[in-house]
Design an enzyme around this catalytic site. Structure first.
Site, short mmCIF file in Angstrom:
data_model
loop_
_atom_site.label_atom_id
_atom_site.label_comp_id
_atom_site.label_asym_id
_atom_site.label_seq_id
_atom_site.Cartn_x
_atom_site.Cartn_y
_atom_site.Cartn_z
N ASP A 229 1.00 -1.00 -0.09
CA ASP A 229 0.16 0.23 0.36
C ASP A 229 0.62 1.25 0.27
O ASP A 229 1.88 1.28 0.28
CB ASP A 229 -0.85 -0.51 1.45
N GLU B 242 -0.07 -1.51 5.63
CA GLU B 242 1.20 -1.23 6.56
C GLU B 242 0.92 0.61 6.74
O GLU B 242 1.18 0.75 7.67
CB GLU B 242 2.63 -1.25 5.66
#
Length: 409
Positions: free
Chosen positions: A97, A162
């Site tokens: 991400d 994350e």
């Protein structure tokens, strides 16, 4: 030619592959729903396809359910390269991400199209954390291409979520699966310095607190008829900030070497100047040396809350927005020593062990009992407009990770 020399030669000659993978990944914005995105699935599937096309076929997914995204899942992917010793694994963990691009006018290129210029790749995510992701892949490709079996089984772990708390990433894996072994070595290439000399082995404990102070609203000209919630909140913020000097322990592993307690976010109270606010909300960002437990800090906060309540006649509600506590990875842990030797060999530098005040996924792993380190060779342009990755940094980082994989043979 030694295994190490073969690996370095392959990585140098195939830097275009690294640029190709960066380009593929950057074109797919993997944004969390909290950031207005649709998760990481499209990016994960593109990564799976690319890995298979390039000879990495041992792939396994560990998806987390998330009804907020169209696919209803947040993917976590593991690529395995079998080693000589299968009793433990070497994990290289990166995240798929990215954060939003931010204000478009601040970018000089399209954030989601890789642009190569002056030895750098520009684009959102090219450094955070695609540099770590791509360099781990390049190291694995080098092993396969050169017919070299790594010392330990290598696990490339590509996680979701994350940037927004890791509930659907590493926390999901730790809470629902047994994939890590107690003797495994874990490297997280997601933070470092421009020389690559710092190995992060510890983080300060993290506590984000929300404080809602309830008093009594009144006219500004008659403050005695009310109870000023804002004034009481200011008093509490100063009391909490004073913990920075009240807690006397210092640890030079960290910068600053003390625990910090900083008032940060402030919510609006009354809309006009001539009203005494009856309610006030502020937040504290607390970064605490590992020698102080969060339970101890919670006790200190409650003492100061009680003092302010008694002094001003207010009621204060304290809630935690986030709380993370973790031990340090031992300085003599195998992963620290092996990575340190690789840095000496590849970058010709003496590594420096540090602790940080920021939070990484390493904290979740350490709390679960696994030795993890965070390391990277990067300019740290993450989250900024015109984020870039220095191509040579990526190449050298891949060599370091490959050196660890073959245990410096």
């Amino acid at each position: 030619m030694s295994d190490f020399e073969k690996i370095c030669d392959y990585i140098e000659k195939n830097r275009q592959k690294a640029i190709e993978l960066e380009t593929v990944l950057t074109a797919i914005p993997a944004l969390a729903p909290e950031s207005g995105g649709n998760g990481e699935l499209a990016k994960c599937e593109a990564l799976e396809k690319w890995l298979k096309e390039n000879g990495i076929n041992d792939l396994e997914r560990f998806d987390a359910a998330d009804d907020r995204v169209e696919s209803k899942i947040r993917p976590n992917l593991i690529a395995t390269i079998k080693g000589k010793d299968d009793t433990k694994s070497l994990w290289i963990m990166s995240h798929m991400d990215v954060v939003p691009a931010g204000e478009p006018a601040l970018w000089h290129t399209d954030p989601f199209t890789v642009v190569e210029k002056d030895g750098k790749l520009y684009g959102r995510g090219v450094e955070d954390d695609q540099q770590g992701l791509v360099c781990s892949v390049m190291a694995a490709l080098a092993l396969n291409a050169c017919g070299i079996v790594p010392q330990y089984t290598v696990k490339l772990l590509f996680v979701a979520d994350e940037e927004v708390g890791s509930a659907y990433g590493i926390q999901h894996l730790l809470n629902n699966y047994v994939i890590f072994g107690k003797d495994d070595l874990i490297i997280i290439p997601d933070g470092g310095d421009e020389k690559g000399e710092t190995i992060e082995i510890a983080e300060k404990n993290l506590l984000w607190g929300k404080f809602r102070t309830i008093g009594k609203q009144a006219h500004g000209s008659t403050p005695d008829s009310g109870i000023n919630a804002h004034l009481a909140a200011c008093d509490l913020a100063l009391k909490l900030n004073a913990l920075e000097s009240d807690l006397t322990e210092r640890d030079d592993l960290f910068d600053p070497p003390r625990s910090t307690f900083q008032p940060t976010k402030k919510e609006a109270n009354v809309p006009n100047v001539n009203t005494i606010p009856g309610e006030d909300v502020f937040y504290m960002d607390c970064r605490i040396l590992p020698c102080y437990s969060l339970d101890f800090i919670r006790g200190e906060i409650k003492k100061r809350v009680a003092q302010t309540e008694a002094k001003y006649g207010v009621k204060i509600e304290f809630t935690e927005e986030q709380a993370v506590e973790s031990p340090a990875t031992p300085k003599n842990a195998e992963v620290v020593e092996v990575l340190g030797e690789a840095l000496k060999r590849v970058l010709k530098i003496e590594p420096k062990l540090i602790g940080i005040g920021g939070g990484t996924v390493g904290a979740y792993l350490r709390k679960a009992g696994f030795n993890a380190v965070v390391w990277s060779l990067q300019d740290e342009t993450m989250h900024q407009p015109d984020e870039y990755c220095v191509i040579q940094n990526l190449i050298d980082e891949a060599k370091v990770l490959a050196s660890v994989m073959v245990k410096n043979s």
